[in-house]
Design a protein around this motif. Sequence first.
Motif, short mmCIF file in Angstrom:
data_model
loop_
_atom_site.label_atom_id
_atom_site.label_comp_id
_atom_site.label_asym_id
_atom_site.label_seq_id
_atom_site.Cartn_x
_atom_site.Cartn_y
_atom_site.Cartn_z
N SER A 20 -41.98 43.47 -48.51
CA SER A 20 -42.17 43.30 -49.95
C SER A 20 -41.27 42.18 -50.43
O SER A 20 -40.35 41.76 -49.71
CB SER A 20 -41.88 44.59 -50.70
N GLY A 21 -41.53 41.72 -51.65
CA GLY A 21 -40.64 40.76 -52.28
C GLY A 21 -41.14 39.33 -52.34
O GLY A 21 -40.48 38.47 -52.92
N GLY A 22 -42.30 39.07 -51.74
CA GLY A 22 -42.83 37.72 -51.82
C GLY A 22 -43.31 37.39 -53.21
O GLY A 22 -43.34 38.24 -54.11
N GLY A 23 -43.68 36.13 -53.40
CA GLY A 23 -44.19 35.72 -54.71
C GLY A 23 -44.21 34.22 -54.84
O GLY A 23 -44.04 33.49 -53.86
N LEU A 24 -44.40 33.78 -56.07
CA LEU A 24 -44.43 32.37 -56.40
C LEU A 24 -43.12 31.98 -57.06
O LEU A 24 -42.66 32.65 -58.00
CB LEU A 24 -45.60 32.09 -57.35
N VAL A 25 -42.51 30.91 -56.58
CA VAL A 25 -41.23 30.47 -57.12
C VAL A 25 -41.21 28.95 -57.12
O VAL A 25 -41.87 28.31 -56.29
CB VAL A 25 -40.07 31.05 -56.29
N GLN A 26 -40.47 28.38 -58.06
CA GLN A 26 -40.34 26.93 -58.09
C GLN A 26 -39.33 26.46 -57.05
O GLN A 26 -38.43 27.22 -56.65
CB GLN A 26 -39.87 26.48 -59.47
N ALA A 27 -39.49 25.24 -56.64
CA ALA A 27 -38.54 24.65 -55.69
C ALA A 27 -37.12 24.77 -56.25
O ALA A 27 -36.90 24.55 -57.45
CB ALA A 27 -38.89 23.19 -55.43
N GLY A 28 -36.20 25.14 -55.37
CA GLY A 28 -34.82 25.36 -55.78
C GLY A 28 -34.52 26.79 -56.15
O GLY A 28 -33.35 27.15 -56.32
N GLY A 29 -35.55 27.59 -56.28
CA GLY A 29 -35.38 28.97 -56.66
C GLY A 29 -35.03 29.87 -55.48
O GLY A 29 -34.85 29.41 -54.35
N SER A 30 -34.97 31.17 -55.78
CA SER A 30 -34.58 32.16 -54.77
C SER A 30 -35.54 33.34 -54.76
O SER A 30 -36.16 33.65 -55.78
CB SER A 30 -33.17 32.68 -55.08
N LEU A 31 -35.65 33.95 -53.60
CA LEU A 31 -36.38 35.19 -53.43
C LEU A 31 -35.66 36.03 -52.38
O LEU A 31 -35.02 35.47 -51.49
CB LEU A 31 -37.81 34.95 -52.94
N GLU A 42 -41.93 23.40 -48.35
CA GLU A 42 -42.23 23.61 -46.93
C GLU A 42 -41.87 25.01 -46.44
O GLU A 42 -42.17 25.37 -45.30
CB GLU A 42 -41.55 22.55 -46.05
N ASP A 43 -41.22 25.81 -47.28
CA ASP A 43 -40.97 27.21 -46.94
C ASP A 43 -42.18 28.09 -47.25
O ASP A 43 -42.17 29.29 -46.92
CB ASP A 43 -39.75 27.74 -47.71
N THR A 44 -43.19 27.53 -47.88
CA THR A 44 -44.39 28.29 -48.21
C THR A 44 -45.06 28.80 -46.94
O THR A 44 -45.34 28.03 -46.02
CB THR A 44 -45.38 27.41 -49.00
N ALA A 45 -45.29 30.10 -46.88
CA ALA A 45 -45.86 30.74 -45.69
C ALA A 45 -46.03 32.23 -45.97
O ALA A 45 -45.56 32.74 -46.98
CB ALA A 45 -44.95 30.55 -44.48
N VAL A 46 -46.70 32.89 -45.05
CA VAL A 46 -46.67 34.35 -45.02
C VAL A 46 -45.50 34.75 -44.13
O VAL A 46 -45.37 34.26 -43.00
CB VAL A 46 -47.98 34.94 -44.47
N TYR A 47 -44.65 35.60 -44.66
CA TYR A 47 -43.46 36.04 -43.95
C TYR A 47 -43.69 37.45 -43.39
O TYR A 47 -44.16 38.34 -44.10
CB TYR A 47 -42.24 36.02 -44.88
N TYR A 48 -43.32 37.60 -42.12
CA TYR A 48 -43.53 38.86 -41.41
C TYR A 48 -42.22 39.43 -40.91
O TYR A 48 -41.38 38.69 -40.35
CB TYR A 48 -44.45 38.65 -40.21
N CYS A 49 -42.09 40.72 -41.02
CA CYS A 49 -40.96 41.45 -40.45
C CYS A 49 -41.31 41.81 -39.00
O CYS A 49 -42.49 42.03 -38.67
CB CYS A 49 -40.74 42.71 -41.28
N ASN A 50 -40.30 41.87 -38.15
CA ASN A 50 -40.54 42.15 -36.74
C ASN A 50 -39.40 43.00 -36.19
O ASN A 50 -38.24 42.82 -36.56
CB ASN A 50 -40.63 40.83 -35.97
N VAL A 78 -43.87 28.30 -52.69
CA VAL A 78 -42.86 27.52 -53.39
C VAL A 78 -43.55 26.29 -53.98
O VAL A 78 -44.09 25.46 -53.24
CB VAL A 78 -41.72 27.10 -52.46
N SER A 79 -43.53 26.19 -55.27
CA SER A 79 -44.18 25.06 -55.94
C SER A 79 -43.18 23.93 -56.15
O SER A 79 -41.98 24.17 -56.36
CB SER A 79 -44.76 25.50 -57.28
#
Length: 121
Positions: free
Chosen positions: A7-18, A88-96, A119-120
């Motif tokens: 959980s915790g993904g979303g849309l964020v502007q460049a320079g932001g945090s998640l 360039e961090d835009t992606a689907v992030y997976y836990c493993n 990341v926009s």
Amino acid sequence: QVQLVESGGGLVQAGGSLTLSCAASGIIFSRRAMGWYRQVPGKQRDLVAGISSSGKTTYLDSVKGRFTISRDNAKNMVYLQMNSLKPEDTAVYYCNAGDYSGPYYVGYDDWGQGTQVTVSS
């Protein structure tokens, strides 16, 4: 069986945090290394960060100094704090859930459903 829920993904502007979170069950969490991978369409899934059962961490070079992986063994949770995000961090992030072989994180075939990070610019 192993269950990993991100959980915790979303849309964020460049320079932001998640901060991404992953809840793990079906494993002895405190004994397992955990990792975060990311994947963009048409490309392979890449390891972003790993954390051993003892707290040793490894990172993809391009995220060093910006991302921090951590774990809470009492809650069976692993986190990925992402700062100074770039398009360039835009992606689907997976836990493993995996292991370490020497200094290298080895991902097992146990995956969550993924969470989208966009990341926009």
